[in-house]
Design an enzyme around this catalytic site. Sequence first.
Site, PDB file in Angstrom:
ATOM      1  CB  CYS A   1      34.513  53.459  32.837  1.00  0.00           C
ATOM      2  SG  CYS A   1      34.070  54.011  31.003  1.00  0.00           S
ATOM      3  CD  GLU A   2      35.927  49.733  37.956  1.00  0.00           C
ATOM      4  OE1 GLU A   2      37.268  49.722  38.971  1.00  0.00           O
ATOM      5  OE2 GLU A   2      34.789  48.978  38.225  1.00  0.00           O
TER       6      GLU A   2
ATOM      7  N   GLY B   1      50.623  25.184  42.801  1.00  0.00           N
ATOM      8  CA  GLY B   1      51.286  26.690  43.707  1.00  0.00           C
ATOM      9  C   GLY B   1      52.641  26.535  43.271  1.00  0.00           C
TER      10      GLY B   1
ATOM     11  NE  ARG C   1      47.845  36.465  38.173  1.00  0.00           N
ATOM     12  CZ  ARG C   1      48.184  36.915  38.194  1.00  0.00           C
ATOM     13  NH1 ARG C   1      49.438  37.836  37.492  1.00  0.00           N
ATOM     14  NH2 ARG C   1      49.229  36.458  39.659  1.00  0.00           N
TER      15      ARG C   1
ATOM     16  N   PRO D   1      49.571  21.452  39.119  1.00  0.00           N
ATOM     17  CG  PRO D   1      51.029  20.703  37.568  1.00  0.00           C
ATOM     18  CD  PRO D   1      50.530  19.309  39.333  1.00  0.00           C
TER      19      PRO D   1
ATOM     20  NE  ARG E   1      50.930  31.414  39.556  1.00  0.00           N
ATOM     21  CZ  ARG E   1      49.904  32.363  40.187  1.00  0.00           C
ATOM     22  NH1 ARG E   1      49.609  33.187  39.080  1.00  0.00           N
ATOM     23  NH2 ARG E   1      48.937  32.856  41.502  1.00  0.00           N
TER      24      ARG E   1
END
Length: 434
Positions: free
Chosen positions: A353-354, A240, A322, A277, A279
């Site tokens: 397509c968004e 975290g 993300r 860990p 990230r």
Amino acid sequence: MDYFHYIDGHLHAEQTPLREIAARVGTPCYVYSRATLERHWRAFDDALGNHPHRICYSVKANGNLAVLEVLARLGSGFDIVSGGELRRVIAAGTEAADKTIFSGVGKQRWEIREALEAGIRCFNIESEGELRRISDIAGQQGRVAAISVRLNPDVDANTHPYISTGLRENKFGLAAERALAVYRHAQSDPNIRISGVACHIGSQLTDLAPYKDALRRVLEFVDRLEASGIEIEHIDFGGGLGVRYCAETPPSPAEYGAAILEQVRARKKILPVVIEPGRAIAANAGVLLTRVVCLKRGDGGGADGGGADFCVVDAGMNDLIRPALYQAHQEIVEVEQQPSAPERLYDVVGPVCESSDFLGKARRLKVHEAQPGPESEASLLAVRTAGAYGAVMSSNYNARPRPAEVMVDGGEFHLVRKRESLDALYRDESVLPD
Ligand code: LLP
């Protein structure tokens, strides 16, 4: 600290120009730096110093076999959440099954079976039913399963609600009373060996206060266990620790380690520490390399009128979700600096397509398109801090093959995942019989 830097105006990973990788491998493409991964892993290892500890890298952040193998060589253990991640740890040749911890709220029987057969170090249990399932399967196999129970300490991690896990209303872990009851059951179960206590309060934490608070509660819980005659061999404090995407100032691994050791060392008995860990090891060890497809003037007023123009690139939300999913800000930089080129304000968007398909909003960039020249003449961009929760969260939405992945090692680079082929998109599908 990472090893992505400019040399003579060209962005490099270690000693390798990203431009060269794009030319050889194409875009979009994830690029990882081995030296950065190693540096970050060692920072955690150093932070816990000579206190007995194990760093179990969280595979979910980036499970590429090359990443796992590089970390295993340093002595890393692994934190997994599925049978698929277990297969990855084994397929990478890490020989680290006995340093692997299995977390997650929904472990299925086949996953538990495989994990026991592989000889994993510990299951982090999240419910009463899970203890029964693990005991049952261990009994059938004639094995004894080592377990920790994941405590939900009811602490607010002050992070994005989707990645906060330590609050009572989250699905994760058990409150103290229920966790204690699970330990009591485990104590009298011959198929189970109690190993530790686990806790993970959330991801991308940029402040030590919730950690300290959670750790205090975990250690109080360990006291309660000991008072009931239940001995603990380790605490697993999860992962975290946050990273700097933009302006965040997260604690360093050294500060984080010191905060853990301060409380753990104050105890009479030595209590080994496991951390998970993900990230903080992988995020800044990777970029997503993407090329401009075209530049399009926005009708929202354009750069001068307050709205932005669009810089359409060949990577989209299917490659890096993300920004769309968490409104996450990730830096976007030019791979080749052109000091005299005009700078404009762009929304950097993908081809999906968004309207949620963006990599960054309102970015000042110096970019050009190729038209009418070959595509390779268009600008290259790098989305920073993309080594964690990037490739692993990619999808085939809009029938887009998942990107290639490359690992740089000094002045060399290696293709560690081929770009997915178009055939692979529907290879496992079939039409109905006549
Ligand atoms: N251990 C457990 C039990 C976890 O649930 C997690 C992350 C970790 C360790 C690793 O946490 P880290 O050190 O990477 O923060 N997709 C989201 C992040 C989801 C994290 C889920 N659990 C994102 O892109 O921000």
